[in-house]
Motif scaffolding. Structure first.
Motif, PDB file in Angstrom:
ATOM      1  N   GLU A  85      10.276  10.239  11.390  1.00  0.00           N
ATOM      2  CA  GLU A  85       9.718  10.351  12.728  1.00  0.00           C
ATOM      3  C   GLU A  85       8.275  10.835  12.692  1.00  0.00           C
ATOM      4  OE1 GLU A  85      10.865   9.358  15.665  1.00  0.00           O
ATOM      5  OE2 GLU A  85      12.491   8.460  14.499  1.00  0.00           O
ATOM      6  N   VAL A  86       7.961  11.691  11.724  1.00  0.00           N
ATOM      7  CA  VAL A  86       6.578  12.165  11.561  1.00  0.00           C
ATOM      8  C   VAL A  86       5.675  11.001  11.183  1.00  0.00           C
ATOM      9  CG1 VAL A  86       5.061  13.652  10.194  1.00  0.00           C
ATOM     10  CG2 VAL A  86       7.302  14.491  10.932  1.00  0.00           C
ATOM     11  N   VAL A  87       6.140  10.183  10.261  1.00  0.00           N
ATOM     12  CA  VAL A  87       5.362   9.021   9.820  1.00  0.00           C
ATOM     13  C   VAL A  87       5.254   8.003  10.951  1.00  0.00           C
ATOM     14  CG1 VAL A  87       5.197   7.179   8.092  1.00  0.00           C
ATOM     15  CG2 VAL A  87       6.165   9.403   7.449  1.00  0.00           C
ATOM     16  N   LYS A  88       6.341   7.806  11.685  1.00  0.00           N
ATOM     17  CA  LYS A  88       6.333   6.859  12.805  1.00  0.00           C
ATOM     18  C   LYS A  88       5.329   7.285  13.867  1.00  0.00           C
ATOM     19  CE  LYS A  88       9.509   4.569  16.042  1.00  0.00           C
ATOM     20  NZ  LYS A  88      10.933   4.459  16.466  1.00  0.00           N
ATOM     21  N   ARG A  89       5.292   8.578  14.168  1.00  0.00           N
ATOM     22  CA  ARG A  89       4.333   9.083  15.152  1.00  0.00           C
ATOM     23  C   ARG A  89       2.899   8.891  14.657  1.00  0.00           C
ATOM     24  NH1 ARG A  89       6.694  13.447  15.916  1.00  0.00           N
ATOM     25  NH2 ARG A  89       5.557  14.807  14.480  1.00  0.00           N
ATOM     26  N   PHE A  90       2.671   9.165  13.370  1.00  0.00           N
ATOM     27  CA  PHE A  90       1.345   8.978  12.790  1.00  0.00           C
ATOM     28  C   PHE A  90       0.925   7.506  12.870  1.00  0.00           C
ATOM     29  CE2 PHE A  90      -1.441   7.833   9.318  1.00  0.00           C
ATOM     30  CZ  PHE A  90      -2.365   8.861   9.251  1.00  0.00           C
ATOM     31  N   ALA A  91       1.842   6.600  12.524  1.00  0.00           N
ATOM     32  CA  ALA A  91       1.535   5.165  12.556  1.00  0.00           C
ATOM     33  C   ALA A  91       1.180   4.707  13.971  1.00  0.00           C
ATOM     34  CB  ALA A  91       2.716   4.365  12.020  1.00  0.00           C
ATOM     35  N   ALA A  92       1.903   5.236  14.959  1.00  0.00           N
ATOM     36  CA  ALA A  92       1.622   4.870  16.345  1.00  0.00           C
ATOM     37  C   ALA A  92       0.263   5.391  16.786  1.00  0.00           C
ATOM     38  CB  ALA A  92       2.722   5.412  17.260  1.00  0.00           C
TER      39      ALA A  92
ATOM     40  N   ASN B 146       0.829  -1.206   0.000  1.00  0.00           N
ATOM     41  CA  ASN B 146       0.000   0.000   0.000  1.00  0.00           C
ATOM     42  C   ASN B 146       0.866   1.261   0.000  1.00  0.00           C
ATOM     43  OD1 ASN B 146      -1.567   2.004   2.284  1.00  0.00           O
ATOM     44  ND2 ASN B 146      -2.723   1.403   0.498  1.00  0.00           N
ATOM     45  N   PHE B 147       0.842   2.004  -1.112  1.00  0.00           N
ATOM     46  CA  PHE B 147       1.558   3.275  -1.210  1.00  0.00           C
ATOM     47  C   PHE B 147       0.625   4.376  -0.715  1.00  0.00           C
ATOM     48  CE2 PHE B 147       3.823   0.467  -3.974  1.00  0.00           C
ATOM     49  CZ  PHE B 147       5.142   0.905  -3.992  1.00  0.00           C
TER      50      PHE B 147
ATOM     51  N   ILE C  86       1.970  -4.303   3.755  1.00  0.00           N
ATOM     52  CA  ILE C  86       3.192  -3.503   3.846  1.00  0.00           C
ATOM     53  C   ILE C  86       2.845  -2.092   3.383  1.00  0.00           C
ATOM     54  CG2 ILE C  86       5.578  -3.213   3.092  1.00  0.00           C
ATOM     55  CD1 ILE C  86       5.618  -6.189   2.388  1.00  0.00           C
ATOM     56  N   GLY C  87       3.065  -1.109   4.245  1.00  0.00           N
ATOM     57  CA  GLY C  87       2.824   0.277   3.879  1.00  0.00           C
ATOM     58  C   GLY C  87       4.108   0.926   3.390  1.00  0.00           C
ATOM     59  N   ILE C  88       4.030   1.633   2.274  1.00  0.00           N
ATOM     60  CA  ILE C  88       5.183   2.370   1.759  1.00  0.00           C
ATOM     61  C   ILE C  88       4.811   3.841   1.735  1.00  0.00           C
ATOM     62  CG2 ILE C  88       6.753   2.724  -0.176  1.00  0.00           C
ATOM     63  CD1 ILE C  88       6.500  -0.202  -0.848  1.00  0.00           C
ATOM     64  N   SER C  89       5.418   4.594   2.621  1.00  0.00           N
ATOM     65  CA  SER C  89       5.074   6.003   2.778  1.00  0.00           C
ATOM     66  C   SER C  89       5.756   6.851   1.709  1.00  0.00           C
ATOM     67  CB  SER C  89       5.478   6.490   4.166  1.00  0.00           C
ATOM     68  OG  SER C  89       5.355   7.898   4.240  1.00  0.00           O
TER      69      SER C  89
ATOM     70  N   GLU D 201      -8.538   4.736   4.781  1.00  0.00           N
ATOM     71  CA  GLU D 201      -8.542   3.286   4.603  1.00  0.00           C
ATOM     72  C   GLU D 201      -7.640   2.553   5.598  1.00  0.00           C
ATOM     73  OE1 GLU D 201      -7.251   2.548   0.593  1.00  0.00           O
ATOM     74  OE2 GLU D 201      -5.135   2.907   1.032  1.00  0.00           O
ATOM     75  N   ILE D 202      -6.852   3.287   6.367  1.00  0.00           N
ATOM     76  CA  ILE D 202      -5.932   2.640   7.309  1.00  0.00           C
ATOM     77  C   ILE D 202      -6.663   1.767   8.338  1.00  0.00           C
ATOM     78  CG2 ILE D 202      -4.397   3.123   9.271  1.00  0.00           C
ATOM     79  CD1 ILE D 202      -3.005   5.192   7.553  1.00  0.00           C
ATOM     80  N   PRO D 203      -7.758   2.215   8.968  1.00  0.00           N
ATOM     81  CA  PRO D 203      -8.434   1.328   9.929  1.00  0.00           C
ATOM     82  C   PRO D 203      -8.869   0.000   9.313  1.00  0.00           C
ATOM     83  CG  PRO D 203      -9.228   3.578  10.163  1.00  0.00           C
ATOM     84  CD  PRO D 203      -8.378   3.558   8.932  1.00  0.00           C
ATOM     85  N   ASP D 204      -9.281   0.011   8.058  1.00  0.00           N
ATOM     86  CA  ASP D 204      -9.676  -1.237   7.395  1.00  0.00           C
ATOM     87  C   ASP D 204      -8.468  -2.142   7.173  1.00  0.00           C
ATOM     88  OD1 ASP D 204     -12.361  -0.486   7.216  1.00  0.00           O
ATOM     89  OD2 ASP D 204     -12.058   0.541   5.309  1.00  0.00           O
ATOM     90  N   LEU D 205      -7.332  -1.552   6.809  1.00  0.00           N
ATOM     91  CA  LEU D 205      -6.120  -2.354   6.624  1.00  0.00           C
ATOM     92  C   LEU D 205      -5.647  -2.932   7.951  1.00  0.00           C
ATOM     93  CD1 LEU D 205      -4.151  -0.113   4.084  1.00  0.00           C
ATOM     94  CD2 LEU D 205      -5.176  -2.356   3.638  1.00  0.00           C
ATOM     95  N   VAL D 206      -5.746  -2.144   9.011  1.00  0.00           N
ATOM     96  CA  VAL D 206      -5.373  -2.620  10.349  1.00  0.00           C
ATOM     97  C   VAL D 206      -6.256  -3.800  10.756  1.00  0.00           C
ATOM     98  CG1 VAL D 206      -5.387  -2.015  12.807  1.00  0.00           C
ATOM     99  CG2 VAL D 206      -4.391  -0.438  11.137  1.00  0.00           C
TER     100      VAL D 206
END
Length: 282
Positions: free
Chosen positions: A122-129, A82-83, A112-115, A94-99
């Motif tokens: 770190e911004v993406v990591k915080r968002f993912a958390a 998923n890009f 597999i998410g590709i940002s 769509e992230i909650p559905d993928l989770v």
């Protein structure tokens, strides 16, 4: 008084744009209800997979926690690559559905998410958390970009079968019900579907109907903008309606009709306004 009126006009136009954009997103996800309705009624749902699917590119990268991610290590599972980007509304939606899908089928599926974010990992990591992402996320790299060329809109998802073949490519928002049916079918689980083989001919013009956010705009140069302003410009281009009468966003009109004499100056005006606006970052 003139300044106050101008401010009120800007607020009104901004509100209208938000309502218009929300309506476009709502229309993008309406077909999912039809799939769910068909499944509930006992009627088989038609899934479309590519005829003569090509082998999926193998890549090795590191996720946001530094762990190695190798596509080859998940051979035998269904993969969804998923890009996406944190600034992309349909991607976030769509992230909650993928989770949920990853949790439900964790023994048979790997997401597999590709940002595509240009900001700090770190911004993406915080968002993912914050969004409880339970699958590995890696940052886009030049090597991955070479292996998956031509991604002109987000989100874009590649569906890969247990033999590591790309059997479908979805540009735009995933439909949760369809994605689950694809997962079950490819994993060999019981599912009431019929399979139709199709040629890989889906174009970006058609795909933008699914709420995709165009990241390549014909006739518009975004390369000179800073990262923050490029994101701002893309959001505006994908959110503001074109005034040519097409009932599309400016970005969508540019993709569908690069010869349109209305959307091009409008797009360039949006980019110019963003470029000349005060920077939001130091």
């Amino acid at each position: 008084m003139d300044t106050r009126r101008a401010l009120l006009l800007v607020i009104a136009l901004g509100g209208a744009t938000l309502v218009w954009t929300a309506t476009r997103y709502a229309k993008a996800i309406e077909p999912a209800a039809a799939d769910a309705g068909a499944a509930a009624s006992g009627e088989p749902v038609t899934l479309r997979f590519f005829r003569n699917p090509a082998a999926a590119p193998l890549f090795v990268a590191h996720d946001l926690n530094g762990r190695e991610v190798s596509a080859a290590s998940w051979r035998g599972k269904v993969l969804i690559i998923n890009f996406w980007a944190t600034w992309c509304g349909p991607c976030r939606a769509e992230i909650p559905d993928l989770v949920a899908l990853q949790e439900k089928y964790r023994d048979r599926l790997q997401v597999i998410g590709i940002s595509e974010d240009e900001s700090s990992p770190e911004v993406v990591k915080r968002f993912a958390a914050e969004h409880h992402v339970n699958y590995p996320v890696v940052m886009m790299t030049p090597d991955i970009e070479k292996l998956f060329p031509g991604i002109g809109a987000l989100p874009t998802s590649f569906i890969i079968d247990r033999e590591s073949r790309i059997v479908q490519k979805h540009v735009g928002m995933l439909r949760a019900s369809t994605t689950e049916l694809e997962t079950r079918s490819l994993a060999g689980l019981p599912v009431n579907v019929s399979i139709e083989e199709v040629d890989q001919s889906q174009g970006l013009k058609l795909a933008l109907d699914n709420g995709a956010q165009a990241i390549t705009i014909p006739g518009v140069d975004l390369a000179s903008l800073s990262v923050a302003k490029r994101i701002d410009a893309l959001q505006k281009l994908n959110g503001q309606p074109c005034t040519c009468g097409c009932d599309l966003t400016v970005a969508r009109c540019r993709v569908d009709d690069p010869t349109c004499g209305v959307s091009l100056p409008l797009a360039r005006q949006i980019v110019k306004a963003v470029a000349e606006s005060p920077s939001t970052q130091p």
